[in-house]
Scaffold this motif. Structure first.
Motif, mmCIF file in Angstrom:
data_model
loop_
_atom_site.group_PDB
_atom_site.id
_atom_site.type_symbol
_atom_site.label_atom_id
_atom_site.label_comp_id
_atom_site.label_asym_id
_atom_site.label_seq_id
_atom_site.Cartn_x
_atom_site.Cartn_y
_atom_site.Cartn_z
ATOM 1 N N UNK A 182 -8.364 5.927 -28.094
ATOM 2 C CA UNK A 182 -7.970 4.614 -26.606
ATOM 3 C C UNK A 182 -7.945 2.794 -26.809
ATOM 4 N N UNK A 183 -8.144 2.247 -25.905
ATOM 5 C CA UNK A 183 -7.983 1.109 -25.759
ATOM 6 C C UNK A 183 -9.848 0.008 -26.658
ATOM 7 N N UNK A 184 -10.636 1.294 -26.039
ATOM 8 C CA UNK A 184 -11.633 0.797 -26.154
ATOM 9 C C UNK A 184 -12.007 0.411 -28.050
ATOM 10 N N UNK A 185 -10.928 1.095 -28.837
ATOM 11 C CA UNK A 185 -10.743 1.009 -29.877
ATOM 12 C C UNK A 185 -11.803 2.698 -30.450
ATOM 13 N N UNK A 186 -12.174 3.324 -29.666
ATOM 14 C CA UNK A 186 -12.304 4.780 -30.061
ATOM 15 C C UNK A 186 -11.655 5.578 -29.986
ATOM 16 N N UNK A 187 -12.304 7.113 -30.841
ATOM 17 C CA UNK A 187 -11.078 8.844 -30.700
ATOM 18 C C UNK A 187 -12.010 9.147 -29.865
ATOM 19 N N UNK A 188 -11.162 10.010 -28.843
ATOM 20 C CA UNK A 188 -12.284 11.456 -28.086
ATOM 21 C C UNK A 188 -12.073 12.753 -28.278
ATOM 22 N N UNK A 189 -12.177 13.926 -28.786
ATOM 23 C CA UNK A 189 -12.085 15.226 -28.586
ATOM 24 C C UNK A 189 -12.992 16.007 -27.228
ATOM 25 N N UNK A 190 -12.105 16.204 -26.194
ATOM 26 C CA UNK A 190 -12.634 16.816 -25.077
ATOM 27 C C UNK A 190 -12.191 18.381 -24.486
ATOM 28 N N UNK A 191 -13.092 19.240 -23.901
ATOM 29 C CA UNK A 191 -12.724 21.158 -23.767
ATOM 30 C C UNK A 191 -12.214 20.243 -22.263
ATOM 31 N N UNK A 192 -10.836 21.325 -22.009
ATOM 32 C CA UNK A 192 -10.358 21.446 -21.117
ATOM 33 C C UNK A 192 -10.748 22.675 -19.627
ATOM 34 N N UNK A 193 -11.673 23.358 -20.404
ATOM 35 C CA UNK A 193 -12.252 24.752 -19.502
ATOM 36 C C UNK A 193 -14.139 23.683 -19.253
ATOM 37 N N UNK A 194 -14.481 22.570 -19.544
ATOM 38 C CA UNK A 194 -15.627 21.505 -19.013
ATOM 39 C C UNK A 194 -15.225 20.758 -18.846
ATOM 40 N N UNK A 195 -14.148 19.850 -19.913
ATOM 41 C CA UNK A 195 -14.031 18.388 -18.949
ATOM 42 C C UNK A 195 -15.557 17.619 -20.031
#
Length: 433
Positions: A182-195
């Motif tokens: 992200x442009x907010x300087x962080x990285x995130x991992x998300x679950x497709x099924x639940x978001x």
């Protein structure tokens, strides 16, 4: 009769029919000697035509005739396919199979030349600019400034999943999860099924422009505007290492297995590549804190030549475009194997590089280059759009055809890019009947 003796016998039969030795042919020649000029040549042609057109195959046993014709036809079509760049599977001994491959590939080459090979479509659903794209197995992921990421079926144009995220500069996904930089300087991992957000990675002090990960290693890598590359534990979200040495934005990171042996690495070793505006750095993917760069590649020591924001590494070769052309390095030796200079290299960008073709583009056209001749063999018009300086808002689709058209791999997505109206423009192979 074995194959070797059969071929020798066949050659002797052929020679006997093509050599003028019998009395009838000698009589014809004697008669022709007395003729002059064009009359002599015409008479020679008319008299020899019937002699030289005798079908020696009729003299062979039937099973040998069939064997000869089958082998000859198969080898002829295989050779034709090789000329188109296709790698031949010699276990398939079917003339009809290779004939169909050749004819389909030849038709595609004609269509590419005449701008008839592709068709276009659009994906509509985002409400702000799409900054990030990632494609895999017929699915396209898009990350937008509208704080969402969407997963699309390219064939149907349908949105399969939509997740509320941060603003995305880079995306990569698999069947279970989505990882976003992200442009907010962080990285995130998300679950497709639940978001749901599974993991959050904090530590960069600039926008995260590129990410890659490997579940087997439980490792995530990221490149940032803070000039650093970070190595993370994918499951724990903790930073394992920060790699320094870049003096520009790190716009691309690639985590890949080496397929070749060298002094610095062996086949099967995981390697990390990172690129900025001028340099490509190669790192071992170890957990040690004092990780040292194995090699730095550049195309000009004085930084007078810029690299384009697109890097390709398959474990054997490193390929990148620059202001003066395409560069290909051998990963075993780090030597430059090839430089392809073009008239307008400053505006051309690399999408993907194969064994036979390369896919390039500028602000007006998509180009197909035949790497055997280094000539453009086809192009396709593109709508007006803004090329990202980071190279993340455009990508190549299915790329197997770049290693040679085989009659089946010319299908699906060819190219995708984000548009000023927040849609995604797709270029796809047109279905052949």
């Amino acid at each position: 009769m074995d194959k070797k003796n059969f071929e020798a016998w066949l050659e002797s039969v052929s020679v006997s029919f093509l050599t003028l030795t019998d009395p009838q042919k000698n009589e014809t020649l004697d008669h022709l000697i007395g003729l002059s000029g064009a009359v002599q040549l015409r008479h020679l042609s008319n008299n020899l035509e019937t002699l030289l057109k005798r079908d020696f195959l009729k003299l062979l046993p039937l099973e040998l005739t069939f064997y000869l014709l089958k082998c000859a036809c198969t080898e002829v079509w295989q050779a034709a396919c090789r000329q188109l760049g296709w790698q031949i599977d010699d276990s398939i001994q079917s003339a009809r199979h290779w004939k169909m491959i050749y004819l389909k590939a030849k038709l595609r080459m004609k269509q590419l030349k005449e701008q008839e090979a592709f068709e276009t479509s659009s994906l509509i659903g985002h409400s702000a600019r799409v900054y990030a794209l990632f494609y895999k197995d017929g699915l396209l992921c898009t990350g937008s400034d509208d704080l969402s990421a969407k997963l699309w079926d390219v064939c149907t144009g349908q949105c399969i999943y939509g997740i509320q995220t941060h603003t995305c500069a880079a995306v990569k996904f698999d069947e279970q999860k989505l990882v976003t930089g992200s442009f907010d300087n962080t990285i995130a991992c998300w679950e497709w099924s639940s978001g749901a957000k599974i993991q959050h990675f904090r530590g960069h002090t600039g926008a995260v422009f590129s990410i890659d990960y490997n579940d087997e290693l439980d490792t995530l890598v990221s490149g940032s505007a803070d000039f650093t590359v970070k190595v993370w534990s994918l499951s724990a979200g903790t930073c394992l290492n920060t790699l320094t040495g870049h003096t520009e934005w790190v716009t691309k990171v690639i985590l890949q297995k080496s397929q070749v042996e060298s002094v610095m690495h062996s086949p099967g070793d995981y390697i990390l590549l990172s690129a900025d505006k001028y340099e490509i750095k190669i790192w071992p993917i170890g957990r040690e804190i004092n990780c040292k760069c194995l090699k730095t590649l550049s195309v000009s020591e004085d930084r007078s030549v810029c690299l384009q924001p697109r890097l390709q590494f398959d474990g054997r070769y490193i390929v990148c475009s620059s202001d003066i052309g395409l560069y290909q390095w051998d990963f075993a030796s780090y030597d430059i194997l090839r430089v392809i200079k073009m008239l307008d290299s400053a505006n051309l960008s690399l999408l993907s590089f194969g064994e036979v073709f390369a896919l390039l583009f500028d602000t007006h056209y998509l180009y197909i280059m035949d790497l055997r001749t280094e000539r453009i063999t086809g192009r396709w018009p593109l709508p007006a759009y803004r090329k990202s300086k980071r190279g993340s808002s455009f990508l190549a689709g299915d790329t197997a055809w770049l290693n040679g058209l085989d009659g089946q791999n010319d299908a699906g997505l060819v190219f995708a890019t984000s548009m000023p109206d927040h849609s995604i423009h797709l270029v796809l192979w047109k279905e052949n009947g």
